[in-house]
Scaffold this motif. Structure first.
Motif, PDB file in Angstrom:
ATOM      1  N   SER B 913      30.205 -18.353  -4.813  1.00 21.28           N
ATOM      2  CA  SER B 913      30.078 -17.107  -4.035  1.00 21.28           C
ATOM      3  C   SER B 913      30.884 -17.205  -2.755  1.00 21.28           C
ATOM      4  O   SER B 913      31.540 -16.242  -2.325  1.00 21.28           O
ATOM      5  CB  SER B 913      28.615 -16.824  -3.728  1.00 21.28           C
ATOM      6  N   HIS B 914      30.815 -18.330  -2.197  1.00 25.22           N
ATOM      7  CA  HIS B 914      31.589 -18.556  -0.989  1.00 25.22           C
ATOM      8  C   HIS B 914      33.065 -18.326  -1.239  1.00 25.22           C
ATOM      9  O   HIS B 914      33.747 -17.644  -0.445  1.00 25.22           O
ATOM     10  CB  HIS B 914      31.366 -20.018  -0.556  1.00 25.22           C
ATOM     11  N   LEU B 915      33.447 -18.862  -2.343  1.00 21.82           N
ATOM     12  CA  LEU B 915      34.867 -18.736  -2.701  1.00 21.82           C
ATOM     13  C   LEU B 915      35.262 -17.272  -2.864  1.00 21.82           C
ATOM     14  O   LEU B 915      36.316 -16.840  -2.374  1.00 21.82           O
ATOM     15  CB  LEU B 915      35.105 -19.470  -4.025  1.00 21.82           C
ATOM     16  N   ALA B 916      34.404 -16.573  -3.511  1.00 14.56           N
ATOM     17  CA  ALA B 916      34.700 -15.147  -3.720  1.00 14.56           C
ATOM     18  C   ALA B 916      34.823 -14.435  -2.386  1.00 14.56           C
ATOM     19  O   ALA B 916      35.722 -13.613  -2.170  1.00 14.56           O
ATOM     20  CB  ALA B 916      33.575 -14.504  -4.537  1.00 14.56           C
ATOM     21  N   LYS B 917      33.904 -14.739  -1.553  1.00 12.75           N
ATOM     22  CA  LYS B 917      33.961 -14.161  -0.210  1.00 12.75           C
ATOM     23  C   LYS B 917      35.282 -14.477   0.439  1.00 12.75           C
ATOM     24  O   LYS B 917      35.939 -13.606   1.038  1.00 12.75           O
ATOM     25  CB  LYS B 917      32.837 -14.744   0.644  1.00 12.75           C
ATOM     26  N   LYS B 918      35.597 -15.678   0.286  1.00 13.01           N
ATOM     27  CA  LYS B 918      36.844 -16.114   0.913  1.00 13.01           C
ATOM     28  C   LYS B 918      38.018 -15.341   0.340  1.00 13.01           C
ATOM     29  O   LYS B 918      38.907 -14.868   1.076  1.00 13.01           O
ATOM     30  CB  LYS B 918      37.067 -17.616   0.667  1.00 13.01           C
ATOM     31  N   ASP B 919      37.986 -15.229  -0.955  1.00 13.21           N
ATOM     32  CA  ASP B 919      39.085 -14.482  -1.600  1.00 13.21           C
ATOM     33  C   ASP B 919      39.182 -13.069  -1.060  1.00 13.21           C
ATOM     34  O   ASP B 919      40.265 -12.575  -0.734  1.00 13.21           O
ATOM     35  CB  ASP B 919      38.850 -14.399  -3.115  1.00 13.21           C
ATOM     36  N   HIS B 920      38.050 -12.432  -0.986  1.00 16.30           N
ATOM     37  CA  HIS B 920      38.014 -11.076  -0.470  1.00 16.30           C
ATOM     38  C   HIS B 920      38.575 -11.002   0.930  1.00 16.30           C
ATOM     39  O   HIS B 920      39.406 -10.141   1.252  1.00 16.30           O
ATOM     40  CB  HIS B 920      36.560 -10.603  -0.490  1.00 16.30           C
ATOM     41  N   LEU B 922      40.475 -13.016   2.199  1.00 16.21           N
ATOM     42  CA  LEU B 922      41.910 -13.276   2.155  1.00 16.21           C
ATOM     43  C   LEU B 922      42.681 -12.011   1.864  1.00 16.21           C
ATOM     44  O   LEU B 922      43.679 -11.705   2.519  1.00 16.21           O
ATOM     45  CB  LEU B 922      42.193 -14.289   1.035  1.00 16.21           C
ATOM     46  N   LEU B 923      42.181 -11.272   0.878  1.00 17.46           N
ATOM     47  CA  LEU B 923      42.863 -10.034   0.520  1.00 17.46           C
ATOM     48  C   LEU B 923      42.937  -9.080   1.693  1.00 17.46           C
ATOM     49  O   LEU B 923      43.977  -8.504   1.996  1.00 17.46           O
ATOM     50  CB  LEU B 923      42.097  -9.334  -0.620  1.00 17.46           C
ATOM     51  N   GLU B 924      41.799  -8.990   2.340  1.00 18.80           N
ATOM     52  CA  GLU B 924      41.770  -8.137   3.516  1.00 18.80           C
ATOM     53  C   GLU B 924      42.806  -8.567   4.525  1.00 18.80           C
ATOM     54  O   GLU B 924      43.549  -7.746   5.063  1.00 18.80           O
ATOM     55  CB  GLU B 924      40.381  -8.218   4.159  1.00 18.80           C
ATOM     56  N   GLN B 925      42.755  -9.833   4.710  1.00 16.77           N
ATOM     57  CA  GLN B 925      43.708 -10.373   5.675  1.00 16.77           C
ATOM     58  C   GLN B 925      45.132 -10.042   5.270  1.00 16.77           C
ATOM     59  O   GLN B 925      45.960  -9.661   6.099  1.00 16.77           O
ATOM     60  CB  GLN B 925      43.526 -11.885   5.765  1.00 16.77           C
ATOM     61  N   LYS B 926      45.373 -10.195   3.995  1.00 18.36           N
ATOM     62  CA  LYS B 926      46.733  -9.916   3.507  1.00 18.36           C
ATOM     63  C   LYS B 926      47.114  -8.474   3.806  1.00 18.36           C
ATOM     64  O   LYS B 926      48.192  -8.183   4.322  1.00 18.36           O
ATOM     65  CB  LYS B 926      46.806 -10.135   1.993  1.00 18.36           C
ATOM     66  N   LYS B 927      46.185  -7.620   3.490  1.00 19.02           N
ATOM     67  CA  LYS B 927      46.445  -6.210   3.743  1.00 19.02           C
ATOM     68  C   LYS B 927      46.747  -5.983   5.205  1.00 19.02           C
ATOM     69  O   LYS B 927      47.688  -5.297   5.595  1.00 19.02           O
ATOM     70  CB  LYS B 927      45.203  -5.390   3.359  1.00 19.02           C
ATOM     71  N   SER B1110      38.410 -22.593   7.257  1.00 21.48           N
ATOM     72  CA  SER B1110      39.287 -22.005   8.285  1.00 21.48           C
ATOM     73  C   SER B1110      39.475 -20.508   8.062  1.00 21.48           C
ATOM     74  O   SER B1110      39.476 -20.007   6.945  1.00 21.48           O
ATOM     75  CB  SER B1110      40.643 -22.696   8.243  1.00 21.48           C
ATOM     76  N   SER B1111      39.599 -19.838   9.125  1.00 25.13           N
ATOM     77  CA  SER B1111      39.904 -18.399   9.047  1.00 25.13           C
ATOM     78  C   SER B1111      41.395 -18.213   8.896  1.00 25.13           C
ATOM     79  O   SER B1111      42.147 -19.175   8.849  1.00 25.13           O
ATOM     80  CB  SER B1111      39.403 -17.704  10.305  1.00 25.13           C
ATOM     81  N   LEU B1112      41.759 -16.973   8.839  1.00 22.68           N
ATOM     82  CA  LEU B1112      43.189 -16.700   8.663  1.00 22.68           C
ATOM     83  C   LEU B1112      43.990 -17.231   9.830  1.00 22.68           C
ATOM     84  O   LEU B1112      45.026 -17.886   9.663  1.00 22.68           O
ATOM     85  CB  LEU B1112      43.388 -15.190   8.537  1.00 22.68           C
ATOM     86  N   SER B1113      43.479 -16.947  10.994  1.00 23.59           N
ATOM     87  CA  SER B1113      44.209 -17.395  12.190  1.00 23.59           C
ATOM     88  C   SER B1113      44.318 -18.903  12.213  1.00 23.59           C
ATOM     89  O   SER B1113      45.354 -19.455  12.599  1.00 23.59           O
ATOM     90  CB  SER B1113      43.483 -16.897  13.429  1.00 23.59           C
ATOM     91  N   GLU B1114      43.290 -19.494  11.798  1.00 20.73           N
ATOM     92  CA  GLU B1114      43.309 -20.960  11.809  1.00 20.73           C
ATOM     93  C   GLU B1114      44.405 -21.477  10.893  1.00 20.73           C
ATOM     94  O   GLU B1114      45.177 -22.344  11.266  1.00 20.73           O
ATOM     95  CB  GLU B1114      41.963 -21.493  11.348  1.00 20.73           C
ATOM     96  N   THR B1115      44.384 -20.928   9.734  1.00 22.10           N
ATOM     97  CA  THR B1115      45.403 -21.403   8.789  1.00 22.10           C
ATOM     98  C   THR B1115      46.782 -21.170   9.322  1.00 22.10           C
ATOM     99  O   THR B1115      47.650 -22.038   9.232  1.00 22.10           O
ATOM    100  CB  THR B1115      45.261 -20.669   7.448  1.00 22.10           C
ATOM    101  N   ASP B1154      52.993 -18.549   2.222  1.00 21.34           N
ATOM    102  CA  ASP B1154      53.009 -19.828   2.942  1.00 21.34           C
ATOM    103  C   ASP B1154      51.596 -20.228   3.310  1.00 21.34           C
ATOM    104  O   ASP B1154      51.168 -21.364   3.149  1.00 21.34           O
ATOM    105  CB  ASP B1154      53.824 -19.703   4.219  1.00 21.34           C
ATOM    106  N   TYR B1155      50.951 -19.209   3.763  1.00 20.87           N
ATOM    107  CA  TYR B1155      49.581 -19.496   4.154  1.00 20.87           C
ATOM    108  C   TYR B1155      48.790 -20.050   2.994  1.00 20.87           C
ATOM    109  O   TYR B1155      48.034 -21.028   3.127  1.00 20.87           O
ATOM    110  CB  TYR B1155      48.957 -18.212   4.700  1.00 20.87           C
ATOM    111  N   ASN B1156      48.997 -19.439   1.899  1.00 19.59           N
ATOM    112  CA  ASN B1156      48.283 -19.918   0.722  1.00 19.59           C
ATOM    113  C   ASN B1156      48.600 -21.362   0.432  1.00 19.59           C
ATOM    114  O   ASN B1156      47.707 -22.172   0.161  1.00 19.59           O
ATOM    115  CB  ASN B1156      48.652 -19.067  -0.493  1.00 19.59           C
ATOM    116  N   GLU B1157      49.858 -21.679   0.556  1.00 24.34           N
ATOM    117  CA  GLU B1157      50.258 -23.062   0.277  1.00 24.34           C
ATOM    118  C   GLU B1157      49.578 -24.025   1.238  1.00 24.34           C
ATOM    119  O   GLU B1157      48.994 -25.033   0.835  1.00 24.34           O
ATOM    120  CB  GLU B1157      51.780 -23.200   0.389  1.00 24.34           C
ATOM    121  N   THR B1158      49.686 -23.625   2.490  1.00 27.31           N
ATOM    122  CA  THR B1158      49.076 -24.512   3.490  1.00 27.31           C
ATOM    123  C   THR B1158      47.600 -24.661   3.239  1.00 27.31           C
ATOM    124  O   THR B1158      47.025 -25.746   3.383  1.00 27.31           O
ATOM    125  CB  THR B1158      49.290 -23.951   4.889  1.00 27.31           C
ATOM    126  N   HIS B1159      47.014 -23.599   2.907  1.00 29.41           N
ATOM    127  CA  HIS B1159      45.588 -23.627   2.629  1.00 29.41           C
ATOM    128  C   HIS B1159      45.270 -24.630   1.538  1.00 29.41           C
ATOM    129  O   HIS B1159      44.327 -25.427   1.642  1.00 29.41           O
ATOM    130  CB  HIS B1159      45.132 -22.224   2.213  1.00 29.41           C
TER     131      HIS B1159
END
Lengths: 293, 1163
Positions: B913-920, B922-927, B1110-1115, B1154-1159
């Motif tokens: 569930s955590h992962l899913a949240k994270k994915d979501h 992430l998508l938001e962040q991407k947008k 890590s959050s988006l900014s962190e990454t 890139d972010y994804n890679e770093t992540h």
């Protein structure tokens, strides 16, 4: 669809029974409320409906790319634009191309020339034909837009659009004009042909200047709504409608020179009707632009 | 005046003997009249006519057209006023009126009418009066509506003139009075016919006065005997008579006939209304007339009458001839009756002869008859009977009664001679009866009314009687003279002889020769050639006659009246013969014509002769001399019954007789006898009288002619009716024929129908027989059929039996075959089983062997087992315990494991569930990033455009500068170059000053580019105030970096750089990472974001090892940090602001990828 649900569901029927523009302002406001403005929707809207004058400048600026789609950056971008405007103006003053006495329209021209790198060596150099076009458009635009910065930018982008986006389609317009005139009134066309006036019609005035100086600004801005939103074909229909409206007079004239002269100085009183009819005609022949979304 | 003279000439020319001239002049006058409307010409013409009485002028005047009528009437009115011209004017008026001009209706309004009436009331001249009265009578039917105004004038005139006849004021000649009387009589008829009510009331009032009573008795009463009661007296009224509407639909001749209808006077009466009407009108001789119409004898008689204009004499003659003629006439009628429809002869006898004046024909008989009648019965009852009869109008009496009546009346009336005649008399009627019998009349009536004589029948008898009397008279004459009854021609002679006895010898002598000569041979010539002579003879005769008149007054008239007929009798005879035997003896008609129109003078002369006698009639009548001879008496007696017309007729007749005699006498000696021969010149008085009489006669004649014309008009109409009736009759007959034919057809059809019916019945019978035959055949056949049917049924039952048998057999066959099959199957099975059992047996054997072997082995093992059974149990138990412990252990272990599994699973879910949240997220962040990128791009574009603008500006400036330089170089000297340089520097200084806010940096950049061209530009740059610091550091290290970051606002950029380069103290280690994020400007949105990010990064750098999500900014931060760190370490050991700044695109390259890679790396 979310926007649509907010709109009055009756709006669809208003148009059917002949009430136009009842919901336009509202729907435009809804459109403009979006935070990333949807350019495409705005285009469609402006093609379908006449723009309310209070939003016209804004919409034009957005459509012409003077303002970005994001509201947040509007202020900043506008500041940039302003600064750029003042810079250019300053530069022109420095090089003494313009002074306080220079008419605003010419100032715009010089600014445009400077920005496009076509500034002549001396202000006294004779103007090119395209400069005349610019001047005509600028003069018309000056009446429509109050703020000089906005005005300059809109003129600039408008002319740029004409020169870039419509570069290919503008020369085709006379042909299209003949075609549609033939469809609407073949007798008139044949009359024009017999007078050999077809080739001598004021195409420059109509298509290059987009009727600037030909129609009064109040009507013209409705035409330009369409031009700005990406359709230069409306010009053809305005031209056709002008001929149809003054058919009797045109038929009475026999020489190409007279016809051209008359068409260059058509009476202004019926221009509103002409434009309305032209838009109808345009919708008839090219179909009402449908919201692509 | 010239015109007047001209007219005078023309008038004189009118009378020229040349016919063509006369015609021309007449034409000229007529032309003038049509063109000229003035009265002058008419007046002249009237004057001229009155002067000369010229015929052509009269012709012109009588044919005057409309506009001139007024002038003519005015002129005549004028002349009527004058006594001298009155007579001629009146005659002119008569001429004009008789032609019935188109303007006749105007007469009633013309002043001429009142003046005429006035003249009639006042004038004393008999001539004028007679003429005037005749004119008035002629005029009355033309203007019937004028009665309203002048009615009393008419009546007054009548009253005056009627009394005139009696009183004879002045010295009026009796002859004139006869004329006057006749005209008054005509007036009486006219007035009574037209206005009966008014007239009767006038008579009543006028003659109720005593002084008029005598007139009434003498004059009016006799007149009344000749009229019947007018129907208008019953139905009409005074006002109705005068109503113009009554007259409007009547034409002139209608009025005339109307008047004639009510007259009983045979000379006047009309018979046209039909058989019965004619009876009524001729009331006096109804039966006679009926007889006449029925008998051909009278028919011929009528025709004679119509042929001549002297009916009196003719009828007499014919009647006198009847005995002799009877055989002939009797022989002739049948043929005629056969050919002609009886009605035609009845209605218009004239048609038979083709004569034109029928109305007078019926009248022929009565006067003739009355005369002899009066002669015979005069003394006894003659007067009484006729008076009583007219009122009643009984139906025709049967003929058979005539006999009885004769028997009754003859003794009563006549003396011995009459009795003597009775025989012959009775024979006559019988003749008539015989004649009637074939006509289908007598037989019917004979039994009906034979028994008695009623009063109503009297007239009928009278009529009959009259005819008989005629014959009686003749018989008497015959008896007296000779017995040559059978000879027709001798009839004249017979008659003449007794007359001769009455007459003077003078006449007697002449008579025998006269009639025959004149009529058989020379009547025509006589009419034309003897004009002057008769006059002479008459005049000549007058001398001796006049004195005689006084002495033998009675004889003469008798003789005269008898003589007239005698004179004509011969003519009649010839006529009769001419008609009966169609010989071409056409003499009489000319004679008649001459008599009527061409010979007034002879009449004149005759009148002269007759005049004294008629005068004597009146005298004798007045004095009531009943002692005269029978004939004379008869005349006197018959006065009331004879009409004035008859009297006049007789007068004329006498005149004619006298004339003819005179003529004969004259013709004997020589023609050159003059008046002196008769005793000198005739007295002038006589001549005048004669003239006047002539005039009167002429007038009368004209009046009669006018009447005749009216009758002719009437006749034509009647003729049309008759023709129509005949046509209808024909049509009727044709229809009847058709009907007969159709009936015949019907008969034929009926017969054929019967035939057809018979045939039909025959056919029916035949058919019946055939039908019965067929029926029997059918029955037989049916019987056969039934038999066949039964047979077939039997056969069918047999067939079915057979079939059943077959089926059974088949079934059996099937069963058998199935059994065979079954057995075969069983056989095969059995054989199989057999083989199986064989193999089983073999196996069994084998198994049995094995069993044996195994049994042995088992026994062996059993033996072994029994040997080793004792020590294994303890061990087993031990092993079991061990097993249990082990099992428990394992079980707890499993439990433990399960628990662990559960927990771990939970953990997995959580993490997922955590992962899913994270994915979501992430998508938001991407947008969001995309959005931001877009925003930034927009801003960037704006900035770019700004930059572009700046570039352009600088270019412009450079251009300007170059331009200026170019100018300077042109102008400048080499020496002054240094000075100019400083000036240029100053100018350059000025410029940055002008745009020191934001342009400096870029300007410098441009300047650097520009310096590429000429190195002299560098010196001013170090001298620049603020931007120099930044540019100095950057400029030395790498110009590319500077160039690549033009959009960054100088302030921001300057800040970090300066802090970076000048003082590392102000900003500690944290500042270093921020500089790494120097990419976006602090002002811009992106820049702010970036800064935020970098700040977070620096924070995160502190606890880098902690494994928090890590959050988006962190990454972002980490990635950037790493990148920067890696890159920074390698080239310069610096934090690495440079690698990132070099390309501004790096901002755009902050990819999510890139972010994804770093992540991934981090995780």
């Amino acid at each position: 669809m979310t926007e649509d649900s907010q709109r009055n569901f009756r709006s669809v029927y208003y148009e059917k029974v002949g009430f136009r523009g009842v919901e336009e302002k509202k729907s435009l406001e809804i459109l403009l409320k979006d935070d990333r403005l949807d350019i495409e929707k705005l285009c469609t809207f402006s093609q379908r409906f006449p723009l309310p004058s209070m939003y016209r400048a804004l919409v034009w600026k957005v459509l012409l790319g003077i303002l970005p789609p994001h509201h947040e950056s509007h202020a900043q971008v506008m500041m940039y634009r302003k600064e750029q405007y003042s810079d250019v103006l300053h530069a022109l003053r420095v090089v003494r191309f313009v002074s306080d006495a220079t008419p605003q329209v010419e100032v715009y021209l010089r600014m445009y020339q400077l920005e496009s790198g076509k500034l002549p060596r001396s202000p006294s150099f004779p103007r090119e034909p395209e400069d005349e076009v610019f001047l005509a458009i600028a003069k018309a635009m000056e009446e429509m837009v109050e703020d000089s910065v906005d005005c300059y930018w809109i003129i600039r982008c408008f002319v740029n659009q004409l020169n870039s986006k419509y570069r290919d389609s503008l020369p085709q317009l006379p042909k299209a004009f003949e075609q549609y005139l033939n469809l609407e009134d073949s007798r008139l066309l044949s009359h024009l042909k017999t007078c050999s006036a077809v080739s001598k019609l004021p195409y420059d005035l109509w298509f290059k200047r987009c009727f600037a100086g030909c129609l009064p600004e109040s009507s013209l801005q409705r035409v330009w709504d369409k031009v700005v939103s990406g359709s230069c074909k409306i010009l053809v229909f305005v031209a056709v409608e002008i001929l149809l409206t003054f058919k009797i007079k045109v038929m009475a004239l026999n020489s190409a020179e007279k016809i051209t002269k008359f068409l260059e100085n058509i009476p202004q009183d019926s221009s509103d009707a002409i434009v309305s009819k032209a838009i109808d005609l345009w919708h008839k022949h090219c179909g009402t632009p449908v919201h692509s979304a | 005046m010239a015109q007047q003279a001209n007219i005078g000439d023309l008038l004189s020319m009118l009378d020229s003997p040349v016919l063509s001239v006369r015609d021309d002049v007449t034409a000229v006058f007529k032309e003038n009249l049509t063109s000229d409307r003035g009265p002058v010409l008419v007046n002249t013409l009237v004057d001229y006519y009155l002067e000369t009485s010229s015929q052509p002028v009269l012709h012109i005047l009588t044919t005057l057209q409309e506009p001139h009528d007024k002038h003519l009437l005015d002129k005549m009115n004028e002349y009527v006023g004058k006594a001298a011209s009155r007579l001629s004017t009146l005659s002119l008026l008569g001429h004009v009126i008789r032609l019935q001009p188109s303007w006749k209706h105007k007469l009633s309004q013309a002043p001429l009418l009142p003046s005429l009436l006035k003249c009639l009331k006042t004038d004393t001249d008999v001539l004028v009066l007679t003429t005037g009265v005749l004119v008035l009578i002629t005029m009355l039917p033309m203007i019937p509506q004028s009665g309203k105004q002048h009615l009393h004038d008419f009546f007054d005139i009548f009253g005056r003139l009627s009394s005139w006849c009696l009183k004879k004021p002045g010295h009026v000649t009796e002859v004139y009075l006869v004329h006057l009387h006749a005209s008054v009589y005509a007036l009486f008829h006219r007035l009574y016919g037209m206005y009966p009510c008014n007239f009767v009331s006038f008579l009543r009032s006028h003659y109720s006065m005593k002084e008029n009573l005598e007139t009434f008795e003498e004059v009016v009463k006799p007149m009344m005997e000749h009229v019947r009661i007018h129907p208008e007296l019953v139905t009409g009224s005074k006002d109705h008579e005068l109503d113009p509407r009554r007259w409007r639909r009547l034409e002139t001749h209608d009025v005339v006939i109307e008047c004639a209808k009510i007259s009983l006077d045979p000379t006047e009466a009309s018979y046209e209304d039909g058989y019965s009407v004619s009876h009524q009108i001729s009331a006096r001789f109804p039966h006679r007339s009926a007889d006449v119409t029925a008998s051909p004898h009278v028919d011929t008689q009528n025709s004679y009458g119509s042929a001549t204009s002297t009916p009196h004499s003719i009828s007499r003659l014919t009647l006198s001839n009847t005995p002799g003629q009877l055989p002939q006439t009797l022989s002739s009628p049948p043929t005629r009756l056969l050919t002609e429809p009886p009605q035609a002869t009845l209605w218009s006898p004239s048609m038979v002869c083709g004569m034109t004046t029928p109305p007078t024909s019926p009248g022929n008989v009565p006067p003739d008859l009355s005369h002899p009648y009066s002669k015979v019965f005069g003394t006894t009852g003659g007067k009484g009977t006729p008076l009583g009869t007219p009122a009643t109008s009984p139906p025709p009496a049967p003929l058979c009664h005539s006999d009885e009546y004769v028997h009754i009346s003859l003794p009563q009336a006549t003396t011995t001679p009459a009795k003597k005649e009775e025989r012959t008399d009775s024979a006559r009627p019988w003749l008539h009866r015989q004649h009637h019998l074939p006509n289908d009349r007598g037989p019917e009536e004979l039994p009906g009314s034979k028994g008695s004589v009623t009063l109503s029948d009297l007239p009928g008898f009278l009529g009959d009687l009259a005819s008989e009397e005629d014959s009686i008279e003749k018989d008497k004459e015959e008896a007296a003279i000779s017995k040559e009854l059978s000879e027709i021609t001798t009839a004249d002679a017979e008659l003449l002889v007794p007359r001769g006895g009455f007459d003077s010898p003078f006449y007697r002598d002449s008579l025998p020769g006269c009639p025959r000569k004149t009529h058989s041979a020379a009547s025509g010539p006589q009419g034309t050639s003897a004009n002057p002579e008769p006059l002479n003879s008459s005049l000549d005769k007058l001398g001796p006659d006049t004195p005689k008149q006084a002495f033998t007054p009675i004889d003469l008239p008798c003789g005269g009246s008898e003589e007239g007929p005698v004179g004509n009798r011969g003519r009649q005879a010839s006529l009769e013969t001419s008609i009966l035997t169609p010989s071409p003896c056409k003499i009489p008609p000319p004679r008649g014509a001459g008599f009527g129109s061409g010979q007034p003078p002879p009449y004149d002369h005759l009148f002269e002769v007759a005049l004294p006698k008629t005068a004597h009639h009146f005298v004798s009548k007045k004095t009531e001399e009943l002692l005269k001879k029978a004939k004379g008496n008869a005349e006197e007696d018959s006065w009331p019954s004879t009409s004035p017309v008859e009297v006049l007729d007789r007068l004329i007749q006498q005149g004619a007789d006298a004339h003819s005699k005179e003529l004969n006498k004259l013709s004997l000696p020589s023609k050159s006898v003059d008046w002196t021969h008769f005793g000198g010149s005739p007295p002038s008085d006589e001549i005048r009288t004669l003239r006047n009489q002539l005039l009167l006669l002429h007038n009368q004649l004209l009046y009669e002619r006018f009447k005749r014309q009216q009758h002719a008009v009437r006749n034509r109409r009647l003729l049309r009716k008759v023709i129509k009736a005949a046509a209808l009759e024909e049509h009727n007959a044709a229809m009847k024929d058709q009907l007969k034919l159709q009936e015949k057809d019907i008969q034929i059809w009926k017969v054929s129908l019967q035939k057809e019916q018979a045939r039909y019945s025959q056919l029916q019978e035949q058919r019946d027989t055939v039908v019965t035959q067929l029926h029997s055949q059918i029955r037989q056949l049916q019987h056969d059929r039934e038999e066949f049917y039964n047979q077939s049924q039997e056969l069918q039952t047999k067939l079915e039996d057979c079939r059943n048998m077959i089926a059974e057999l088949r079934l059996e066959l099937k069963k058998a075959s199935s059994k065979v099959c079954h057995t075969e199957l069983l056989l095969s099975q059995v054989s199989q089983k057999l083989s199986n059992s064989e193999s089983v047996q073999q196996q069994m054997e084998f198994l049995n062997r094995q069993l044996l072997v195994l049994g042995e082995v088992n026994e062996l093992y059993l033996e072994q087992l029994q040997n080793k059974h004792s020590d294994t149990t303890k061990e087993v138990e031990m092993m079991k315990a061990a097993y249990r412990k082990e099992l428990e252990k394992n079980r707890s272990h499993v439990l433990q494991q399960n628990q662990r599994l559960d927990t771990s699973q939970k953990r997995i879910l959580e993490l997922e569930s955590h992962l899913a949240k994270k994915d979501h997220l992430l998508l938001e962040q991407k947008k969001y990033l995309e959005d931001v990128k877009l925003q930034a791009r927009g801003q960037l574009q704006a900035a770019e455009s700004r930059y572009e603008a700046q570039k352009r500006i600088t270019q412009a400036f450079e251009l300007e500068i170059l331009d200026l330089y170019g100018r300077l170089e042109k102008d400048g000297l080499l020496k002054k170059l240094e000075e100019e340089k400083t000036e240029a520097a100053e100018a350059a200084e000025e410029r940055p000053d002008c745009c020191n806010d934001g342009c400096s940096d870029s300007v410098i950049g441009h300047n650097e580019e520009a310096s590429g061209h000429n190195g002299e530009t560098k010196p001013p740059r170090p001298g620049s105030t603020r931007g120099s610091s930044g540019s100095r550091g950057g400029g030395g290290s790498s110009s590319s970096s500077e160039l690549s970051t033009p959009e960054k606002p100088p302030n921001q950029r300057a800040g970090p750089f300066s802090s970076r380069w000048e003082t590392a103290v102000g900003e500690p280690s944290t500042s270093i990472p921020t500089t790494v994020g120097s990419l976006p400007s602090s002002k811009s949105f992106l820049g702010m974001k970036a800064r935020e990010l970098f700040r977070n990064k620096s924070e995160s750098q502190c606890d880098e090892d902690s494994m928090t999500i890590s959050s988006l900014s962190e990454t972002l931060k980490t990635e950037l940090g790493k990148d920067s760190g890696v890159e920074a370490k390698t080239p310069l050991n610096l934090d690495g602001p440079y690698p990132s700044p070099p390309n501004p695109d790096s901002v755009g390259q902050l990819h999510i990828m890139d972010y994804n890679e770093t992540h991934h790396e981090h995780s």
